[in-house]
Design a protein around this motif. Structure first.
Motif, PDB file in Angstrom:
ATOM      1  N   GLN A 172      12.815  13.910  -7.051  1.00  0.00           N
ATOM      2  CA  GLN A 172      12.054  13.026  -6.112  1.00  0.00           C
ATOM      3  C   GLN A 172      12.833  11.716  -6.311  1.00  0.00           C
ATOM      4  O   GLN A 172      13.344  11.633  -7.636  1.00  0.00           O
ATOM      5  CB  GLN A 172      10.990  12.870  -5.973  1.00  0.00           C
ATOM      6  N   TYR A 173      12.815  10.725  -5.203  1.00  0.00           N
ATOM      7  CA  TYR A 173      13.587   9.409  -5.485  1.00  0.00           C
ATOM      8  C   TYR A 173      13.306   8.870  -7.154  1.00  0.00           C
ATOM      9  O   TYR A 173      14.234   7.915  -7.558  1.00  0.00           O
ATOM     10  CB  TYR A 173      13.305   8.228  -4.564  1.00  0.00           C
ATOM     11  N   TYR A 174      11.802   8.874  -7.402  1.00  0.00           N
ATOM     12  CA  TYR A 174      11.430   8.020  -8.304  1.00  0.00           C
ATOM     13  C   TYR A 174      11.729   9.376  -9.901  1.00  0.00           C
ATOM     14  O   TYR A 174      11.689   8.280 -11.151  1.00  0.00           O
ATOM     15  CB  TYR A 174      10.070   7.735  -8.765  1.00  0.00           C
ATOM     16  N   THR A 175      11.790  10.281  -9.389  1.00  0.00           N
ATOM     17  CA  THR A 175      11.846  11.278 -11.065  1.00  0.00           C
ATOM     18  C   THR A 175      13.672  12.566 -10.940  1.00  0.00           C
ATOM     19  O   THR A 175      13.082  13.193 -11.196  1.00  0.00           O
ATOM     20  CB  THR A 175      10.321  11.874 -10.744  1.00  0.00           C
ATOM     21  N   GLY A 176      13.953  11.774 -10.288  1.00  0.00           N
ATOM     22  CA  GLY A 176      15.247  12.181 -10.682  1.00  0.00           C
ATOM     23  C   GLY A 176      16.522  11.533 -12.187  1.00  0.00           C
ATOM     24  O   GLY A 176      15.700  11.082 -12.759  1.00  0.00           O
ATOM     25  N   GLN A 177      16.639  13.409 -12.627  1.00  0.00           N
ATOM     26  CA  GLN A 177      17.226  12.767 -13.748  1.00  0.00           C
ATOM     27  C   GLN A 177      17.922  12.041 -13.712  1.00  0.00           C
ATOM     28  O   GLN A 177      17.826  10.503 -15.286  1.00  0.00           O
ATOM     29  CB  GLN A 177      18.128  14.060 -14.634  1.00  0.00           C
ATOM     30  N   THR A 178      18.378  11.428 -12.756  1.00  0.00           N
ATOM     31  CA  THR A 178      20.045   9.590 -13.234  1.00  0.00           C
ATOM     32  C   THR A 178      18.943   9.295 -12.150  1.00  0.00           C
ATOM     33  O   THR A 178      19.623   8.023 -11.757  1.00  0.00           O
ATOM     34  CB  THR A 178      20.738  10.728 -12.818  1.00  0.00           C
ATOM     35  N   SER A 179      17.703   9.465 -11.854  1.00  0.00           N
ATOM     36  CA  SER A 179      17.366   7.829 -10.298  1.00  0.00           C
ATOM     37  C   SER A 179      17.350   6.858 -11.470  1.00  0.00           C
ATOM     38  O   SER A 179      17.292   6.752 -12.371  1.00  0.00           O
ATOM     39  CB  SER A 179      15.769   9.206 -10.386  1.00  0.00           C
ATOM     40  N   PRO A 180      16.752   5.842 -10.647  1.00  0.00           N
ATOM     41  CA  PRO A 180      16.408   4.279 -10.834  1.00  0.00           C
ATOM     42  C   PRO A 180      15.831   3.734 -11.936  1.00  0.00           C
ATOM     43  O   PRO A 180      14.435   4.420 -10.916  1.00  0.00           O
ATOM     44  CB  PRO A 180      17.111   2.768 -10.346  1.00  0.00           C
ATOM     45  N   VAL A 181      15.902   3.360 -12.607  1.00  0.00           N
ATOM     46  CA  VAL A 181      14.516   2.559 -12.618  1.00  0.00           C
ATOM     47  C   VAL A 181      14.300   1.406 -12.338  1.00  0.00           C
ATOM     48  O   VAL A 181      15.500   0.296 -12.497  1.00  0.00           O
ATOM     49  CB  VAL A 181      13.880   2.275 -14.875  1.00  0.00           C
ATOM     50  N   LEU A 182      13.350   0.445 -11.630  1.00  0.00           N
ATOM     51  CA  LEU A 182      13.283  -0.148 -10.921  1.00  0.00           C
ATOM     52  C   LEU A 182      12.861  -1.545 -11.679  1.00  0.00           C
ATOM     53  O   LEU A 182      11.523  -1.498 -11.210  1.00  0.00           O
ATOM     54  CB  LEU A 182      12.897   0.097  -9.555  1.00  0.00           C
ATOM     55  N   ILE A 183      13.627  -1.982 -11.275  1.00  0.00           N
ATOM     56  CA  ILE A 183      13.442  -4.151 -12.721  1.00  0.00           C
ATOM     57  C   ILE A 183      12.719  -4.951 -10.679  1.00  0.00           C
ATOM     58  O   ILE A 183      11.715  -5.112 -11.134  1.00  0.00           O
ATOM     59  CB  ILE A 183      14.352  -3.811 -12.820  1.00  0.00           C
ATOM     60  N   SER A 184      13.453  -5.379  -9.593  1.00  0.00           N
ATOM     61  CA  SER A 184      12.952  -5.772  -8.602  1.00  0.00           C
ATOM     62  C   SER A 184      13.700  -5.272  -7.822  1.00  0.00           C
ATOM     63  O   SER A 184      15.543  -4.859  -7.474  1.00  0.00           O
ATOM     64  CB  SER A 184      13.317  -7.198  -9.823  1.00  0.00           C
ATOM     65  N   THR A 185      13.261  -5.675  -6.606  1.00  0.00           N
ATOM     66  CA  THR A 185      14.023  -5.202  -4.943  1.00  0.00           C
ATOM     67  C   THR A 185      14.245  -6.133  -3.912  1.00  0.00           C
ATOM     68  O   THR A 185      13.046  -6.831  -3.648  1.00  0.00           O
ATOM     69  CB  THR A 185      13.244  -3.678  -4.897  1.00  0.00           C
ATOM     70  N   PHE A 186      14.678  -6.180  -3.170  1.00  0.00           N
ATOM     71  CA  PHE A 186      13.997  -6.258  -2.149  1.00  0.00           C
ATOM     72  C   PHE A 186      13.404  -5.901  -1.194  1.00  0.00           C
ATOM     73  O   PHE A 186      13.568  -6.722  -0.844  1.00  0.00           O
ATOM     74  CB  PHE A 186      15.549  -6.024  -1.130  1.00  0.00           C
ATOM     75  N   SER A 187      13.039  -4.823  -1.158  1.00  0.00           N
ATOM     76  CA  SER A 187      11.187  -4.812  -0.426  1.00  0.00           C
ATOM     77  C   SER A 187      10.177  -5.789  -1.460  1.00  0.00           C
ATOM     78  O   SER A 187       9.712  -6.526  -0.487  1.00  0.00           O
ATOM     79  CB  SER A 187      11.201  -3.664  -1.072  1.00  0.00           C
ATOM     80  N   GLU A 188      10.435  -5.856  -2.554  1.00  0.00           N
ATOM     81  CA  GLU A 188       9.280  -6.555  -3.182  1.00  0.00           C
ATOM     82  C   GLU A 188       9.516  -7.804  -2.516  1.00  0.00           C
ATOM     83  O   GLU A 188       8.378  -8.583  -2.402  1.00  0.00           O
ATOM     84  CB  GLU A 188       9.713  -6.057  -4.431  1.00  0.00           C
ATOM     85  N   LEU A 189      10.447  -8.504  -2.627  1.00  0.00           N
ATOM     86  CA  LEU A 189      11.007  -9.769  -2.044  1.00  0.00           C
ATOM     87  C   LEU A 189      10.691 -10.306  -1.049  1.00  0.00           C
ATOM     88  O   LEU A 189      10.189 -11.076  -0.492  1.00  0.00           O
ATOM     89  CB  LEU A 189      12.464 -10.384  -2.869  1.00  0.00           C
ATOM     90  N   LYS A 190      10.415  -9.425  -0.056  1.00  0.00           N
ATOM     91  CA  LYS A 190      10.398  -9.558   1.309  1.00  0.00           C
ATOM     92  C   LYS A 190       8.484 -10.022   1.338  1.00  0.00           C
ATOM     93  O   LYS A 190       8.503 -10.337   2.299  1.00  0.00           O
ATOM     94  CB  LYS A 190      11.037  -8.441   2.344  1.00  0.00           C
ATOM     95  N   PHE A 191       8.182  -8.661   0.944  1.00  0.00           N
ATOM     96  CA  PHE A 191       7.050  -8.969   0.849  1.00  0.00           C
ATOM     97  C   PHE A 191       6.772 -10.051  -0.052  1.00  0.00           C
ATOM     98  O   PHE A 191       5.543 -11.069   0.216  1.00  0.00           O
ATOM     99  CB  PHE A 191       6.065  -7.348  -0.103  1.00  0.00           C
ATOM    100  N   ILE A 192       7.217 -10.400  -0.724  1.00  0.00           N
ATOM    101  CA  ILE A 192       6.101 -11.906  -1.404  1.00  0.00           C
ATOM    102  C   ILE A 192       7.132 -13.090  -0.761  1.00  0.00           C
ATOM    103  O   ILE A 192       5.835 -14.427  -0.384  1.00  0.00           O
ATOM    104  CB  ILE A 192       7.275 -12.093  -2.514  1.00  0.00           C
ATOM    105  N   GLU A 193       7.618 -12.937   0.641  1.00  0.00           N
ATOM    106  CA  GLU A 193       7.995 -14.064   1.512  1.00  0.00           C
ATOM    107  C   GLU A 193       7.064 -13.864   2.679  1.00  0.00           C
ATOM    108  O   GLU A 193       6.541 -15.019   2.563  1.00  0.00           O
ATOM    109  CB  GLU A 193       9.668 -13.633   2.054  1.00  0.00           C
ATOM    110  N   ALA A 194       6.550 -12.541   2.826  1.00  0.00           N
ATOM    111  CA  ALA A 194       5.908 -12.310   3.948  1.00  0.00           C
ATOM    112  C   ALA A 194       4.423 -13.283   3.147  1.00  0.00           C
ATOM    113  O   ALA A 194       3.478 -14.374   3.515  1.00  0.00           O
ATOM    114  CB  ALA A 194       5.084 -11.341   4.273  1.00  0.00           C
ATOM    115  N   GLU A 195       3.628 -13.448   1.840  1.00  0.00           N
ATOM    116  CA  GLU A 195       2.869 -13.769   1.605  1.00  0.00           C
ATOM    117  C   GLU A 195       3.608 -15.069   1.307  1.00  0.00           C
ATOM    118  O   GLU A 195       1.663 -15.827   1.654  1.00  0.00           O
ATOM    119  CB  GLU A 195       2.060 -13.011   0.011  1.00  0.00           C
ATOM    120  N   ALA A 196       3.909 -15.386   0.665  1.00  0.00           N
ATOM    121  CA  ALA A 196       4.046 -16.841   0.379  1.00  0.00           C
ATOM    122  C   ALA A 196       4.030 -17.741   2.392  1.00  0.00           C
ATOM    123  O   ALA A 196       3.925 -18.607   2.563  1.00  0.00           O
ATOM    124  CB  ALA A 196       5.784 -17.701   0.440  1.00  0.00           C
TER     125      ALA A 196
END
Length: 471
Positions: free
Chosen positions: A321-345
């Motif tokens: 799956q997206y998080y568990t494929g052999q070549t899937s990425p480990v996500l360090i920081s994402t655009f989605s996270e930033l938008k939620f930070i913006e929403a809170e701020a």
């Protein structure tokens, strides 16, 4: 990004050069980094790889606390918030930070400003992860190889260090350089604009942590947001290849082979399947596995799997799956996270901006998972999700960010700031009695650190809070 054959060769060479790096800041007789011999390119390769892996290592600890995962065994320490000595995580954080100190110094000596800036951003990331889970840490005496008993710097003072690293990193990335990042840069292949956006995104992350303190500046945070990621294309993520598979894929594969791990919390399943909220989330089947009967059934944290011993009788992380494929990425920081930070701020001062950022954060995560557009539209059309600015609350931001940050350690920072007030989240069964019916607030210091540097290790309990975790 896709890893080319050339990068794979560089990666192998880099590991040979660097993986024998220092065991910890406590090895003072000789610096095993041997900085006279380790080139900045090799240090860069290993530092990016280990930094991403540290995101997994910390997330592997905290995912039980925020009820993404649950142990299949009743009263498991990870589930019940018992004190566990996380020697390996501490060691790995210091291991890569020591390499980064060397890389920063060597890059400065060589005038390689872009390497220096990228290393400073990674230093902020790793130090930030350490402070957020442990609190006070050795820093001022932590990397000079002159003492086996370094003093501990306060968590609050280290946040100033973290933000200074990010500001210095941005300045160096924007300045001249004698050497350019390229295939040795596993995050962005030398794209300096994306490195700068990554630094600003991390700056927004650490600034939102102090939102309840007098030092908080919403305008400064939103300025960082404006200079951060503009789309999922800029996400800071490390993609893997067959010779070095995604660690969450390894968890899923082990579970398939009955080495149990990666079982999904009932809390997470019910938040997405229409139980806690009436809207069924189309991301659920893209994030976790169904049972053999095609159902999504979670495991109660602390209680274990009960009367369902078969591997397929509860939902787990499954391979490919997206998080568990052999070549899937480990996500360090994402655009989605930033938008939620913006929403809170923006929530208090500019609610229309906050509401739009909240919706954009949901859409960005769904697009990252490749949810069908018609399913995205249907989810966003739900009155429970698009409730309008008037009914929009801070709870909505934290709920959707919790889903979008699946398996990421940043969620534990959110959970503590939010006082674990997620809808229907309850304390695990068989809770550690020393917590007195409360949620865990920090990790204990590792046993190895207590035995080697006990005179300086702060005396803390699991209920003592990191400085930004205001009651």
């Amino acid at each position: 990004m896709k890893i080319s054959d050339n990068i794979k060769r560089i990666f192998a060479i880099g590991l040979i050069l660097v993986l024998s790096a220092c065991d910890s800041y406590l090895d003072v007789n000789e610096n095993p980094n041997n900085p006279q011999d380790a080139p900045i390119s090799g240090l860069m390769i290993n530092s990016v790889y280990e930094s991403a892996y540290n995101v997994f290592r910390v997330g592997d600890i905290t995912s039980n606390y925020v009820q993404y995962l649950a142990s299949p065994n009743p009263a498991s320490s990870s589930d019940t918030m018992d004190p566990v000595s996380n020697n390996t995580t501490w060691f790995r954080l210091y291991n890569v930070m020591t390499d980064l100190v060397v890389l920063i110094d060597k890059a400065e000596e060589q005038g390689a400003g872009h390497y220096q800036g990228a290393a400073q951003v990674l230093m902020a990331l790793n130090l930030g992860m350490g402070v957020d889970i442990f609190g006070d840490m050795p820093y001022s005496e932590g990397f000079n190889f002159e003492t086996v008993t370094p003093v501990y710097d306060s968590d609050e003072s280290l946040y100033t260090v973290i933000l200074n690293y990010l500001d210095q990193g941005i300045a160096n990335l924007q300045g001249p350089t004698t050497s350019s990042l390229g295939d040795d840069d596993f995050l962005y292949a030398g794209d300096i604009d994306k490195w700068i956006a990554f630094a600003y995104t991390l700056k927004a992350r650490y600034m939102v942590h102090v939102k309840d303190l007098p030092s908080y500046d919403a305008d400064e945070l939103l300025n960082a947001v404006d200079n951060g990621f503009a789309s999922n294309d800029a996400n800071a993520q490390l993609s893997f290849f067959e010779q070095s598979i995604n660690p969450w894929s390894d968890v899923a594969r082990d579970n398939a082979n009955l080495v149990l791990g990666g079982w999904i919390s009932e809390q997470f399943i019910e938040a997405l399947d229409g139980t806690t909220y009436t809207t069924v989330d189309p991301r659920l089947p893209l994030m976790v596995g169904a049972t053999d009967d095609g159902e999504y059934i979670g495991t109660v944290n602390g209680a274990g799997r009960g009367n369902a011993p078969e591997q397929g009788a509860r939902s787990t992380l499954i391979e490919d799956q997206y998080y568990t494929g052999q070549t899937s990425p480990v996500l360090i920081s994402t655009f989605s996270e930033l938008k939620f930070i913006e929403a809170e701020a923006a929530f208090e001062g500019d609610k229309p901006r906050a509401y739009q950022a909240y919706l954009d954060g949901i859409a960005a995560h769904m697009q990252m998972l490749e949810v069908a557009q018609e399913d995205i539209d249907a989810y966003l059309a739900s009155p429970e999700v698009s409730m309008g600015e008037g009914a929009f609350t801070i709870d909505d931001i934290f709920k959707e960010k919790w889903v979008a940050m699946f398996l990421h350690p940043e969620t534990w920072n959110d959970a503590r700031r939010y006082d674990y007030q997620y809808e229907n989240m309850t304390l695990p069964a068989n809770l550690n009695p020393d917590l007195n019916g409360q949620y865990i607030r920090r990790l204990p210091y590792p046993d190895n650190e207590v035995s080697r540097n006990g005179g300086n290790v702060p005396s803390v309990t699991l209920l003592d809070r990191i400085f930004w975790d205001v009651e």
